[in-house]
Design a protein around this motif. Structure first.
Motif, PDB file in Angstrom:
ATOM      1  N   ASP A  74      -4.669   0.254   5.975  1.00  0.00           N
ATOM      2  CA  ASP A  74      -5.061   0.273   4.566  1.00  0.00           C
ATOM      3  C   ASP A  74      -4.773   1.597   3.870  1.00  0.00           C
ATOM      4  OD1 ASP A  74      -6.941   1.769   5.900  1.00  0.00           O
ATOM      5  OD2 ASP A  74      -8.672   0.903   4.871  1.00  0.00           O
ATOM      6  N   VAL A  75      -4.005   2.479   4.484  1.00  0.00           N
ATOM      7  CA  VAL A  75      -3.678   3.759   3.855  1.00  0.00           C
ATOM      8  C   VAL A  75      -2.755   3.529   2.658  1.00  0.00           C
ATOM      9  CG1 VAL A  75      -2.475   5.961   4.162  1.00  0.00           C
ATOM     10  CG2 VAL A  75      -4.007   5.108   5.938  1.00  0.00           C
ATOM     11  N   GLU A  76      -3.069   4.173   1.549  1.00  0.00           N
ATOM     12  CA  GLU A  76      -2.235   4.108   0.353  1.00  0.00           C
ATOM     13  C   GLU A  76      -1.381   5.367   0.257  1.00  0.00           C
ATOM     14  OE1 GLU A  76      -4.337   3.204  -3.248  1.00  0.00           O
ATOM     15  OE2 GLU A  76      -5.857   2.010  -2.182  1.00  0.00           O
ATOM     16  N   VAL A  77      -0.112   5.194  -0.077  1.00  0.00           N
ATOM     17  CA  VAL A  77       0.804   6.320  -0.246  1.00  0.00           C
ATOM     18  C   VAL A  77       1.503   6.168  -1.589  1.00  0.00           C
ATOM     19  CG1 VAL A  77       2.764   7.592   0.698  1.00  0.00           C
ATOM     20  CG2 VAL A  77       1.156   6.457   2.251  1.00  0.00           C
ATOM     21  N   GLY A  78       1.375   7.215  -2.423  1.00  0.00           N
ATOM     22  CA  GLY A  78       1.899   7.146  -3.775  1.00  0.00           C
ATOM     23  C   GLY A  78       3.385   7.425  -3.878  1.00  0.00           C
ATOM     24  N   PRO A  79       3.925   7.328  -5.095  1.00  0.00           N
ATOM     25  CA  PRO A  79       5.360   7.506  -5.324  1.00  0.00           C
ATOM     26  C   PRO A  79       5.868   8.877  -4.901  1.00  0.00           C
ATOM     27  CG  PRO A  79       4.286   6.597  -7.271  1.00  0.00           C
ATOM     28  CD  PRO A  79       3.205   6.993  -6.325  1.00  0.00           C
ATOM     29  N   PHE A  80       7.042   8.888  -4.277  1.00  0.00           N
ATOM     30  CA  PHE A  80       7.799  10.097  -3.954  1.00  0.00           C
ATOM     31  C   PHE A  80       7.096  11.013  -2.932  1.00  0.00           C
ATOM     32  CE2 PHE A  80       8.880   8.872  -8.335  1.00  0.00           C
ATOM     33  CZ  PHE A  80      10.216   8.533  -8.138  1.00  0.00           C
ATOM     34  N   SER A  81       6.104  10.515  -2.254  1.00  0.00           N
ATOM     35  CA  SER A  81       5.494  11.302  -1.190  1.00  0.00           C
ATOM     36  C   SER A  81       6.337  11.205   0.077  1.00  0.00           C
ATOM     37  CB  SER A  81       4.070  10.827  -0.913  1.00  0.00           C
ATOM     38  OG  SER A  81       3.210  11.241  -1.951  1.00  0.00           O
ATOM     39  N   MET A  99       0.816  -1.210   0.000  1.00  0.00           N
ATOM     40  CA  MET A  99       0.000   0.000   0.000  1.00  0.00           C
ATOM     41  C   MET A  99       0.853   1.264   0.000  1.00  0.00           C
ATOM     42  SD  MET A  99      -2.965  -1.436   0.039  1.00  0.00           S
ATOM     43  CE  MET A  99      -4.173  -0.221   0.508  1.00  0.00           C
ATOM     44  N   ILE A 100       2.118   1.151   0.386  1.00  0.00           N
ATOM     45  CA  ILE A 100       3.038   2.290   0.388  1.00  0.00           C
ATOM     46  C   ILE A 100       4.076   2.070  -0.712  1.00  0.00           C
ATOM     47  CG2 ILE A 100       4.749   3.570   1.710  1.00  0.00           C
ATOM     48  CD1 ILE A 100       3.237   2.787   4.237  1.00  0.00           C
ATOM     49  N   HIS A 101       4.138   2.990  -1.650  1.00  0.00           N
ATOM     50  CA  HIS A 101       5.060   2.843  -2.773  1.00  0.00           C
ATOM     51  C   HIS A 101       6.502   2.836  -2.268  1.00  0.00           C
ATOM     52  CE1 HIS A 101       7.128   3.732  -6.576  1.00  0.00           C
ATOM     53  NE2 HIS A 101       6.031   3.230  -7.153  1.00  0.00           N
ATOM     54  N   PRO A 102       7.351   2.029  -2.863  1.00  0.00           N
ATOM     55  CA  PRO A 102       8.731   1.921  -2.361  1.00  0.00           C
ATOM     56  C   PRO A 102       9.532   3.217  -2.444  1.00  0.00           C
ATOM     57  CG  PRO A 102       8.422   0.681  -4.416  1.00  0.00           C
ATOM     58  CD  PRO A 102       7.079   1.048  -3.926  1.00  0.00           C
ATOM     59  N   THR A 103       9.107   4.166  -3.267  1.00  0.00           N
ATOM     60  CA  THR A 103       9.833   5.444  -3.335  1.00  0.00           C
ATOM     61  C   THR A 103       9.314   6.469  -2.331  1.00  0.00           C
ATOM     62  OG1 THR A 103       8.367   6.318  -5.050  1.00  0.00           O
ATOM     63  CG2 THR A 103      10.337   5.109  -5.773  1.00  0.00           C
ATOM     64  N   ALA A 104       8.222   6.172  -1.643  1.00  0.00           N
ATOM     65  CA  ALA A 104       7.687   7.092  -0.639  1.00  0.00           C
ATOM     66  C   ALA A 104       8.546   7.026   0.625  1.00  0.00           C
ATOM     67  CB  ALA A 104       6.241   6.732  -0.311  1.00  0.00           C
ATOM     68  N   LEU A 105       8.639   8.143   1.332  1.00  0.00           N
ATOM     69  CA  LEU A 105       9.379   8.205   2.584  1.00  0.00           C
ATOM     70  C   LEU A 105       8.383   8.446   3.717  1.00  0.00           C
ATOM     71  CD1 LEU A 105      12.396  10.455   1.504  1.00  0.00           C
ATOM     72  CD2 LEU A 105      12.283   7.952   1.610  1.00  0.00           C
ATOM     73  N   VAL A 106       8.204   7.449   4.554  1.00  0.00           N
ATOM     74  CA  VAL A 106       7.263   7.536   5.672  1.00  0.00           C
ATOM     75  C   VAL A 106       8.056   7.382   6.958  1.00  0.00           C
ATOM     76  CG1 VAL A 106       5.217   6.566   6.766  1.00  0.00           C
ATOM     77  CG2 VAL A 106       5.405   6.592   4.265  1.00  0.00           C
ATOM     78  N   ASP A 107       8.040   8.408   7.780  1.00  0.00           N
ATOM     79  CA  ASP A 107       8.797   8.380   9.031  1.00  0.00           C
ATOM     80  C   ASP A 107       8.282   7.270   9.944  1.00  0.00           C
ATOM     81  OD1 ASP A 107       9.369   9.395  11.978  1.00  0.00           O
ATOM     82  OD2 ASP A 107      10.753  10.460  10.641  1.00  0.00           O
ATOM     83  N   ALA A 108       9.192   6.675  10.681  1.00  0.00           N
ATOM     84  CA  ALA A 108       8.812   5.580  11.584  1.00  0.00           C
ATOM     85  C   ALA A 108       7.863   6.039  12.681  1.00  0.00           C
ATOM     86  CB  ALA A 108      10.070   4.967  12.199  1.00  0.00           C
ATOM     87  N   LYS A 109       7.853   7.331  12.981  1.00  0.00           N
ATOM     88  CA  LYS A 109       6.987   7.857  14.029  1.00  0.00           C
ATOM     89  C   LYS A 109       5.624   8.307  13.503  1.00  0.00           C
ATOM     90  CE  LYS A 109      10.836   9.366  16.959  1.00  0.00           C
ATOM     91  NZ  LYS A 109      11.492  10.531  17.621  1.00  0.00           N
ATOM     92  N   ALA A 110       5.392   8.169  12.207  1.00  0.00           N
ATOM     93  CA  ALA A 110       4.065   8.443  11.656  1.00  0.00           C
ATOM     94  C   ALA A 110       3.149   7.259  11.963  1.00  0.00           C
ATOM     95  CB  ALA A 110       4.151   8.685  10.155  1.00  0.00           C
ATOM     96  N   GLN A 111       1.859   7.533  12.114  1.00  0.00           N
ATOM     97  CA  GLN A 111       0.883   6.498  12.414  1.00  0.00           C
ATOM     98  C   GLN A 111      -0.145   6.442  11.286  1.00  0.00           C
ATOM     99  OE1 GLN A 111      -0.644   7.562  16.303  1.00  0.00           O
ATOM    100  NE2 GLN A 111       1.055   6.551  17.340  1.00  0.00           N
ATOM    101  N   LEU A 112      -0.051   5.414  10.472  1.00  0.00           N
ATOM    102  CA  LEU A 112      -0.947   5.225   9.345  1.00  0.00           C
ATOM    103  C   LEU A 112      -1.797   3.990   9.578  1.00  0.00           C
ATOM    104  CD1 LEU A 112       1.302   7.119   8.209  1.00  0.00           C
ATOM    105  CD2 LEU A 112       0.986   5.965   6.012  1.00  0.00           C
ATOM    106  N   ALA A 113      -3.098   4.109   9.321  1.00  0.00           N
ATOM    107  CA  ALA A 113      -3.944   2.922   9.383  1.00  0.00           C
ATOM    108  C   ALA A 113      -3.457   1.893   8.372  1.00  0.00           C
ATOM    109  CB  ALA A 113      -5.395   3.306   9.104  1.00  0.00           C
TER     110      ALA A 113
END
Length: 255
Positions: free
Chosen positions: A17-24, A1-15
């Motif tokens: 089923d949240v989808e995150v697109g490229p380079f976000s 659900m999270i594109h491999p080019t997206a950067l999501v901090d370890a301290k973010a809290q995502l449900a």
């Protein structure tokens, strides 16, 4: 659900089923509710809370530091409800400690392309902000407010529920509930009758609001005289809302 080019901090809290697109990029102290879709090239900075089923399109910037020169990096917040749609290039800024410390956005709002919502704003529910609408800091929008493209609202202004501004309006005073405005500077053009009918307001309520509007804008009364007269003549919650929105004005109302 999270594109491999997206950067999501370890301290973010995502449900889950949240989808995150490229380079976000999603920073720490960001919470995103279930069913949300974050498009490509989106930046979300915390502290920010996004409700369920949020949809954010490409190149939007959500929860960024505000542009107020007094801002000095304090951990202020942006909080949004559910089912909001944030289109391309929208900027939604966090609050300041000089005011509420939080920018608050309700549910089921549509922010069209390149809208800006400044620090400490309060946006109600079911609002529509068309392309390139700009809200300065500390602006309050009531539920079901509609602002046409390129409309700009001065800081500290209140824009009442079910009110509507035409495209390109420059709004430097408070807009009472249910009123339709347009122009530079914006002037009252009548009640938002089409909006009231579409939202199921009764004939009695619309007729009473029409009479109350005339007291304010057509009878040559002072604002205080008009409000006093409408409160004595009409015992309907819609007229009470209209009167309340006028009496709480601190900048004077659009006339």
């Amino acid at each position: 659900m999270i594109h491999p080019t997206a950067l999501v901090d370890a301290k973010a809290q995502l449900a889950d089923d949240v989808e995150v697109g490229p380079f976000s990029v999603i920073g720490p102290e960001v919470t995103i509710g279930a069913g949300s879709v974050i498009g490509p090239h989106v930046v979300i900075k915390g502290p920010t809370v996004l409700g369920e089923r949020t949809r954010i399109f490409q190149f939007a910037s959500v929860g960024e530091d505000c542009q107020d020169k007094k801002y000095a990096g304090e951990p202020t917040r942006l909080v949004m409800g559910d089912d909001n749609v944030v289109r391309e290039g929208v900027t939604l800024h966090r609050g300041t400690v000089q005011d509420r410390g939080e920018t608050t956005i309700g549910s089921r709002n549509l922010f069209m392309a390149y809208v800006h919502v400044g620090h400490d704003c309060v946006v109600g529910n079911d609002c529509i902000l068309a392309n390139q609408v700009t809200l300065a800091g500390h602006v309050v929008l009531g539920d079901h407010a509609i602002l046409g493209g390129l409309a700009a609202v001065h800081q500290f202004c209140h824009f009442g529920e079910h009110a509507m501004a035409g495209g390109g309006s420059i709004i430097t005073k408070d807009t009472p509930a249910f009123v339709m405005i347009n122009g530079n500077p914006a002037e009252a053009r009548g009640l938002n009758l089409v909006g009231l009918k579409r939202r199921g307001f009764s004939r009695d309520a619309i007729n009473a609001l029409s009479s109350a509007y005339k007291l304010v804008y057509r009878q040559g009364l002072t604002v205080e005289q008009a409000v006093s007269e409408m409160r004595s003549r009409f015992d309907l919650p819609e007229v009470t809302t209209f009167a309340d929105s006028i009496e709480r004005s601190t900048r004077g109302i659009v006339r």
